[in-house]
Design an enzyme around this catalytic site. Structure first.
Site, PDB file in Angstrom:
ATOM      1  N   TYR A   1    -106.681 -21.359  89.358  1.00  0.00           N
ATOM      2  CA  TYR A   1    -106.893 -21.766  87.964  1.00  0.00           C
ATOM      3  C   TYR A   1    -107.771 -20.741  87.238  1.00  0.00           C
ATOM      4  CZ  TYR A   1    -108.179 -25.043  84.178  1.00  0.00           C
ATOM      5  OH  TYR A   1    -108.389 -25.669  82.973  1.00  0.00           O
TER       6      TYR A   1
ATOM      7  N   LYS B   1    -106.784 -35.374  86.306  1.00  0.00           N
ATOM      8  CA  LYS B   1    -105.344 -35.204  86.530  1.00  0.00           C
ATOM      9  C   LYS B   1    -104.754 -36.414  87.253  1.00  0.00           C
ATOM     10  CE  LYS B   1    -106.464 -31.246  84.701  1.00  0.00           C
ATOM     11  NZ  LYS B   1    -106.785 -30.078  85.513  1.00  0.00           N
TER      12      LYS B   1
HETATM   13  C1  LIG Z   1    -107.749 -29.019  85.396  1.00  0.00           C
HETATM   14  C2  LIG Z   1    -108.209 -28.337  86.617  1.00  0.00           C
HETATM   15  C3  LIG Z   1    -109.571 -28.080  86.818  1.00  0.00           C
HETATM   16  C4  LIG Z   1    -110.613 -28.391  85.776  1.00  0.00           C
HETATM   17  O1  LIG Z   1    -110.767 -29.758  85.584  1.00  0.00           O
HETATM   18  P1  LIG Z   1    -111.329 -30.391  84.207  1.00  0.00           P
HETATM   19  O2  LIG Z   1    -111.351 -31.840  84.535  1.00  0.00           O
HETATM   20  O3  LIG Z   1    -110.366 -29.999  83.117  1.00  0.00           O
HETATM   21  O4  LIG Z   1    -112.680 -29.823  83.976  1.00  0.00           O
HETATM   22  C5  LIG Z   1    -109.960 -27.479  87.994  1.00  0.00           C
HETATM   23  N1  LIG Z   1    -109.061 -27.143  88.942  1.00  0.00           N
HETATM   24  C6  LIG Z   1    -107.747 -27.381  88.797  1.00  0.00           C
HETATM   25  C7  LIG Z   1    -106.801 -26.989  89.882  1.00  0.00           C
HETATM   26  C8  LIG Z   1    -107.270 -27.980  87.631  1.00  0.00           C
HETATM   27  O5  LIG Z   1    -105.960 -28.200  87.473  1.00  0.00           O
END
Ligand SMILES: *Cc1c(COP(=O)(O)O)cnc(C)c1O
Length: 399
Positions: free
Chosen positions: A113, A210
């Site tokens: 990421y 997510k």
């Molecule tokens: C979205 C994401 C993050 C960051 O998370 P947030 O909740 O947006 O701060 C970190 N790692 C991965 C793999 C992600 O998809």
């Protein structure tokens, strides 16, 4: 219960503040919005609470946060867990806890990421530790870790957006041999498909924003680990105030309730969508760890359980950024949105979104092309999702 007062001012402040004692236990936990509690006539209880033994101030401990932490620790097979205001706060907390010193090395995923990459670069510049980006899914990474002797290895499993699958067992053995800590950001598979601690990781990180939340209505992040490793993370959260709000914690716990059944469906749908996409002559490559053609399919079979996750990526043949934007505007069922893990299908142009904070040369080294589209496959009918993606591809092909 109303206080003994006839003053409207006093009644306005205190009436209706406390329910009568009751034996009823709600099926769904209450949302505790109070930032502070009092202990009536028990100052010793208040004193103990300030040490974290009870709930008294919600930057120290909070009811909805604790319930979510209990659930995440259970799902990760961990002794303990700590939740934060976002996934990035969780990533940063782990790096802070390991406190790499000037001259020490931290290894991160070269194909992970982009925001994590930039955060680590910023921290390395400020603190003088050395950042080494490796493709951790390549067999050579294990040897490189043994040579580099880093303080910390921050892996991503499965990687965002190319869906590479590192061998966590092999990485953890290499880390152990050189005294490095292994942290795994397992946001893509979620604990439903991978429990990184049971594969040998020291920290299992989630962006709970997510799949755990699952409905795009609360930011959050978590770290699961041993009690000894979680304790300093909780101490720092108390000082820095990177806490999740009670409603966000409540929504995330509500999402957790259906995580295993959602992930089973997301994975089945993603497998079907990947199969359909891989038959299209308009696409170059289709990335899905469950496809036998995937570069890391054999590793994925060992590393993932009960499915290969809800993420699919593909390259539109001959497409530039403009054509990819045309694809995003051409989908009718899916939505062009830079996140994942929702019940609805979300599509995104990787180079301009999740990999936006990488330099062009970093993107090229990672293998993230301008024609790469990432899909978070939702719970809609999978053939309708595939039909929608393919019609949008067709609408921009040969342009
Ligand atoms: C979205 C994401 C993050 C960051 O998370 P947030 O909740 O947006 O701060 C970190 N790692 C991965 C793999 C992600 O998809």
């Amino acid at each position: 219960m109303a206080p003994a007062s006839k003053s409207l001012r006093t009644l306005a402040v205190h009436a209706g503040g406390l329910l009568k004692a009751s034996r009823s236990v709600p099926i769904v936990p209450a949302i505790h919005v109070s930032t502070v509690s009092h202990f009536a006539d028990d100052s010793e209880a208040l004193d103990a609470a300030l040490d974290g033994k009870d709930f008294v101030y919600s930057r120290i401990t909070a009811q909805n946060t604790t319930l979510l932490e209990d659930a995440i620790a259970a799902l990760e097979g961990a002794e303990d867990a700590v939740v934060f205001a976002s996934g990035m706060a969780a990533v940063r907390a782990v790096v802070d806890a390991e406190a790499p010193r000037p001259g020490e090395k931290v290894v991160i995923a070269a194909d992970g990421y982009g925001v994590t990459r930039l955060l680590l670069k910023t921290m390395a510049d400020a603190r003088g530790f050395e950042l080494v980006a490796l493709k951790l899914s390549e067999a050579s990474a294990v040897e490189r870790i043994r040579e580099l002797k880093p303080r910390l290895v921050l892996a991503e499993s499965v990687t965002n957006p190319l869906l590479s699958v590192p061998d966590i067992t092999a990485l953890s053995e290499a880390c152990r041999a050189v005294g490095a800590a292994l942290a795994v950001d397992g946001t893509f598979p979620s604990p439903a498909h991978q429990q990184a601690l049971l594969l040998g990781a020291d920290y299992a990180i989630q962006s709970t924003t997510k799949w755990l939340n699952g409905h795009s209505d609360a930011l959050g992040g978590s770290v699961a680990a041993s009690k000894a490793q979680v304790a300093p993370l909780k101490r720092m959260r108390l000082l820095e105030g990177t806490v999740i709000g009670p409603f966000e914690a409540w929504l995330t716990l509500r999402g957790v309730r259906t995580l295993p059944v959602r992930m089973k469906a997301h994975s089945e749908h993603a497998a079907q969508v990947a199969r359909r996409l891989s038959e299209s002559p308009l696409l170059d490559r289709v990335y899905y760890p469950g496809l036998p053609s995937h570069q890391h399919h054999a590793v994925a079979r060992r590393m993932l359980q009960g499915g290969f996750g809800g993420m699919v990526a593909f390259e539109i043949k001959g497409a530039d950024r403009q054509a990819c934007f045309g694809f995003l505007e051409g989908v009718r069922l899916a939505r062009a949105a830079p996140s994942l893990g929702d019940v609805a299908t979300l599509v995104m142009h990787a180079a301009s979104a999740s990999a936006r904070r990488m330099t062009p040369s970093e993107r090229e080294a990672a293998g993230i092309g301008e024609n790469l589209i990432r899909v978070s496959v939702g719970l809609e009918d999978p053939d309708e999702i595939a039909d929608d993606l393919l019609q949008a591809v067709a609408s921009v092909s040969g342009r």
